[in-house]
Design an enzyme around this catalytic site. Sequence first.
Site, PDB file in Angstrom:
ATOM      1  N   ARG A 159      -2.368   7.216  -6.059  1.00 24.34           N
ATOM      2  CA  ARG A 159      -2.105   8.305  -7.007  1.00 24.34           C
ATOM      3  C   ARG A 159      -0.616   8.555  -7.175  1.00 24.34           C
ATOM      4  NH1 ARG A 159      -6.248  11.884  -3.688  1.00 24.34           N
ATOM      5  NH2 ARG A 159      -5.337  10.470  -2.192  1.00 24.34           N
TER       6      ARG A 159
ATOM      7  N   HIS B  44     -12.119   8.725  -7.798  1.00 23.69           N
ATOM      8  CA  HIS B  44     -12.776   7.603  -7.104  1.00 23.69           C
ATOM      9  C   HIS B  44     -13.613   6.792  -8.099  1.00 23.69           C
ATOM     10  CE1 HIS B  44     -12.790  10.371  -3.347  1.00 23.69           C
ATOM     11  NE2 HIS B  44     -12.017   9.357  -3.035  1.00 23.69           N
TER      12      HIS B  44
ATOM     13  N   SER C  71     -10.474  14.860  -2.922  1.00 22.33           N
ATOM     14  CA  SER C  71     -11.681  15.545  -2.442  1.00 22.33           C
ATOM     15  C   SER C  71     -11.310  16.933  -1.939  1.00 22.33           C
ATOM     16  CB  SER C  71     -12.336  14.745  -1.316  1.00 22.33           C
ATOM     17  OG  SER C  71     -12.701  13.466  -1.765  1.00 22.33           O
TER      18      SER C  71
ATOM     19  N   LYS D 102     -13.340  12.900  12.778  1.00 25.64           N
ATOM     20  CA  LYS D 102     -12.920  13.692  11.612  1.00 25.64           C
ATOM     21  C   LYS D 102     -14.108  14.517  11.124  1.00 25.64           C
ATOM     22  CE  LYS D 102     -10.651  12.472   7.379  1.00 25.64           C
ATOM     23  NZ  LYS D 102     -10.091  11.355   6.609  1.00 25.64           N
TER      24      LYS D 102
HETATM   25  P1  ADP Z   1      -9.506   8.038   2.857  1.00 26.30           P
HETATM   26  O1  ADP Z   1      -9.799   9.127   3.849  1.00 26.30           O
HETATM   27  O2  ADP Z   1      -9.825   6.664   3.365  1.00 26.30           O
HETATM   28  O3  ADP Z   1      -8.143   8.107   2.206  1.00 26.30           O
HETATM   29  P2  ADP Z   1     -10.568   9.033   0.342  1.00 26.30           P
HETATM   30  O4  ADP Z   1     -12.000   9.246  -0.012  1.00 26.30           O
HETATM   31  O5  ADP Z   1      -9.680  10.225   0.373  1.00 26.30           O
HETATM   32  O6  ADP Z   1     -10.606   8.271   1.720  1.00 26.30           O
HETATM   33  O7  ADP Z   1      -9.935   7.968  -0.649  1.00 26.30           O
HETATM   34  C1  ADP Z   1     -10.450   6.668  -0.772  1.00 26.30           C
HETATM   35  C2  ADP Z   1      -9.546   5.869  -1.700  1.00 26.30           C
HETATM   36  O8  ADP Z   1      -9.619   6.413  -3.013  1.00 26.30           O
HETATM   37  C3  ADP Z   1      -8.065   5.886  -1.312  1.00 26.30           C
HETATM   38  O9  ADP Z   1      -7.491   4.630  -1.596  1.00 26.30           O
HETATM   39  C4  ADP Z   1      -7.478   6.932  -2.223  1.00 26.30           C
HETATM   40  O10 ADP Z   1      -6.102   6.707  -2.464  1.00 26.30           O
HETATM   41  C5  ADP Z   1      -8.317   6.692  -3.472  1.00 26.30           C
HETATM   42  N1  ADP Z   1      -8.354   7.879  -4.313  1.00 26.30           N
HETATM   43  C6  ADP Z   1      -8.720   9.124  -3.978  1.00 26.30           C
HETATM   44  N2  ADP Z   1      -8.607   9.967  -5.028  1.00 26.30           N
HETATM   45  C7  ADP Z   1      -8.155   9.213  -6.062  1.00 26.30           C
HETATM   46  C8  ADP Z   1      -7.802   9.514  -7.432  1.00 26.30           C
HETATM   47  N3  ADP Z   1      -7.867  10.740  -7.910  1.00 26.30           N
HETATM   48  N4  ADP Z   1      -7.373   8.485  -8.196  1.00 26.30           N
HETATM   49  C9  ADP Z   1      -7.274   7.240  -7.680  1.00 26.30           C
HETATM   50  N5  ADP Z   1      -7.564   6.902  -6.409  1.00 26.30           N
HETATM   51  C10 ADP Z   1      -8.001   7.878  -5.618  1.00 26.30           C
END
Ligand code: ADP
Length: 163
Positions: free
Chosen positions: A89, A16, A127, A40
């Site tokens: 990703r 992130h 996460s 959630k």
């Molecule tokens: P959501 O539940 O909305 O998917 P996340 O916190 O899981 O929320 O992810 C938020 C954004 O960050 C999403 O667009 C996700 O694809 C991106 N993201 C999460 N992990 C990574 C990573 N390792 N590299 C690049 N983008 C990421």
Amino acid sequence: MKAIFPGSFDPITNGHLDIIRRSSVLFDELVVAIMVNPEKKSTFSVAERVAMIEEAVVGIPHISVQASTGLTVDYARAIGANVLVRGIRAVMDYEYELNQATANMMLDHEIESMFLVSMPQYSFLSSSTVKTISANHGSVRDFVPPCVELKLKERYEQIDSGE
Ligand code: ADP
């Protein structure tokens, strides 16, 4: 131009953070928005997630951290952001993101979704992966900012001790 980077951030990872760093140079202002879905279950409270992101983004200019419920496009419109940043990703993300972006476009065609491709070293990182590693006493040092590493350790120690 003002952009929003919405997500759950439960918790924020280096993946992130990389998207935040790279988008911070593309926009005048970037709002990292924790979008809360009351249905959630999350590991960290909204206040904890905000605090971890705020600590992780110290030194990156033009960033603010907010939390909201409801639709992302409604929130983006309310704060005057016209770009929605998301990270991709792998192909698996693409399908989901395409779906979300198309729905958002139908809801508000003036807000554009833009995608940054993950750096290869973070393309496996999520996460939930860091939570699984931490819950099983593995080291997440290379995957999350130091404040998150600490918080994960505390959380799983509490769970282990039955608190
Ligand atoms: P959501 O539940 O909305 O998917 P996340 O916190 O899981 O929320 O992810 C938020 C954004 O960050 C999403 O667009 C996700 O694809 C991106 N993201 C999460 N992990 C990574 C990573 N390792 N590299 C690049 N983008 C990421």
